[in-house]
Design a protein around this motif. Structure first.
Motif, short mmCIF file in Angstrom:
data_model
loop_
_atom_site.label_atom_id
_atom_site.label_comp_id
_atom_site.label_asym_id
_atom_site.label_seq_id
_atom_site.Cartn_x
_atom_site.Cartn_y
_atom_site.Cartn_z
N ASN A 204 0.61 -1.24 0.31
CA ASN A 204 -0.30 -0.19 0.19
C ASN A 204 1.12 1.61 0.03
OD1 ASN A 204 -1.25 2.06 0.28
ND2 ASN A 204 -2.40 1.41 2.32
N HIS B 30 -8.80 0.97 1.90
CA HIS B 30 -8.68 0.53 1.52
C HIS B 30 -9.23 -0.48 2.04
CE1 HIS B 30 -7.19 -1.09 -2.20
NE2 HIS B 30 -6.42 -2.11 -1.67
N ILE B 114 -5.02 3.40 -5.73
CA ILE B 114 -4.82 3.73 -4.23
C ILE B 114 -4.54 5.35 -4.28
CG2 ILE B 114 -2.49 3.01 -3.23
CD1 ILE B 114 -3.36 0.33 -1.73
#
Lengths: 218, 218
Positions: A204, B30, B114
């Motif tokens: 991420n 997320h 993202i």
DNA sequence: TAGATTGTTAATCGATTAACAATC
DNA sequence: TAGATTGTTAATCGATTAACAATC
């Protein structure tokens, strides 16, 4: 109350690094490799600290714990330190890595030096696109995804990287888990469920960006 | 001894999240986005925990701290939770991001959802290769690197991503820092020195792989 | 009502930092 | 010798976990 766990006695070396320590050692290792490339031979905990953004005391403790030792007044010999860290994080042995997905992301992962620095070698690459089959990426021929199971199973590959679109992540992971892979690094952005005994780490990048913003007060 | 810091009084909201908290919230965000996409409307701290690999108590505490609240016996409403987290980590406002490097890695970064989930928009892309100039990547035209300073300065872009070969990382970073960029996410693998007031976060995927191996005991 | 899950406290644990003697 | 840096202790700090009453 009796000492029921601890089945084996001596064959378990200090391989039980605290959770955060392995991550920090990985970071030090990369800095050391880059410093060695730049021609340096010694480095102080202070200098390491500036790049790793970790307190120098913490660094000295981590290095001591990994079996390295420095010279007071001088610092640590970089080559010897690299060896110590590699040994303690298991990067001294070569570990095979499978890669699913040979798109832009997959290609950049296959060419990434940092895996190699840590002892990981990408030795099998898969993609669903027939046009990519047989093409060589970073010296490894791309195979169809249908061959994941056989290849991974036969070669006993235990770790893999997923670089496919989010929607196909679980499918790719299942092929891996079903054939002995226990560790998956997931770049896809999709949610992946791991069976018992296996583990997934989701990449991420926004986390890192937020962390840096926090550091500089923005 | 007198209360010399704290120059402003009320305009500083609870934006001082503890270091690790912002990273965890990013991770929750997320997962929530993915769950919403899958059609779910409510989620429990237990269910979040399985994907985030964070203790449910910790999750409830983080969510409470970010101003969200759930329903006992039911869980958290996903849409409302997404809103709360976005607000607290600053992802509610759009933040511009510059990208240097339009190779395989840069292209995959530009297409990565993202960042968008976290409010970041890549609105400027640069590359040294003249053949790439003008080509559109994820809807943004690639500019020559010589234009980094002007573009970033004029638009007041404060954060950037570096996806160039390791050897050019410092050079790219210097162009950014010299023109007001304070936060850099460094994918290059090269060591980058940041001036005072700025911060760099280095992406190191091997860390995640080691962490996952640790988790599953391999 | 019964079942489930939150919100919150208290206790534990590990990570981080400061300080300094040892020594290269 | 003088300067620098390690190795290590002790103190602090924040994160994690377990437990449970409150309540949807």
């Amino acid at each position: 109350m009796t000492d029921e766990h601890k089945p084996e006695v001596s064959s378990e070396p200090p391989h039980r690094l605290p959770p955060g320590t392995a991550a920090r050692l990985s970071c030090y290792l990369h800095i050391l490799m880059q410093s060695a490339k730049a021609g340096r031979t010694f480095i102080s905990s202070q200098a390491l600290s500036e790049h790793a953004r970790v307190n120098p005391t913490q660094i000295r403790r981590d290095l001591t714990a990994s079996g390295a030792f420095g010279r007071r007044g001088v610092g640590y010999e970089i080559d010897s330190l690299i060896g110590s860290i590699r040994r303690i994080i298991g990067a001294a042995e070569v570990r095979e890595l499978a890669l699913i997905g040979a798109g832009n992301l997959g290609i950049s992962i296959a060419g990434c030096d940092i895996y190699r620095e840590h002892g990981f070698r990408i030795t099998a690459i898969f993609d669903t696109d027939p046009a990519k089959t047989g093409v060589s990426v970073a010296g490894v021929p791309v195979q169809p995804v249908s061959e994941v199971g056989d290849t991974v199973g036969e070669r006993g590959i235990a770790a893999a990287v997923i670089a496919v679109p989010a929607a196909y992540a679980q499918e790719a992971a299942d092929r891996l888990f079903g054939n002995g892979v226990r560790v998956v690094l997931n770049y896809s952005g999709g949610l992946v469920k791991a069976p018992p005994g296996a583990a997934v780490h989701d990449i991420n990048p926004a986390e890192g960006l937020l962390k840096a913003m926090h550091l500089c007060g923005a």
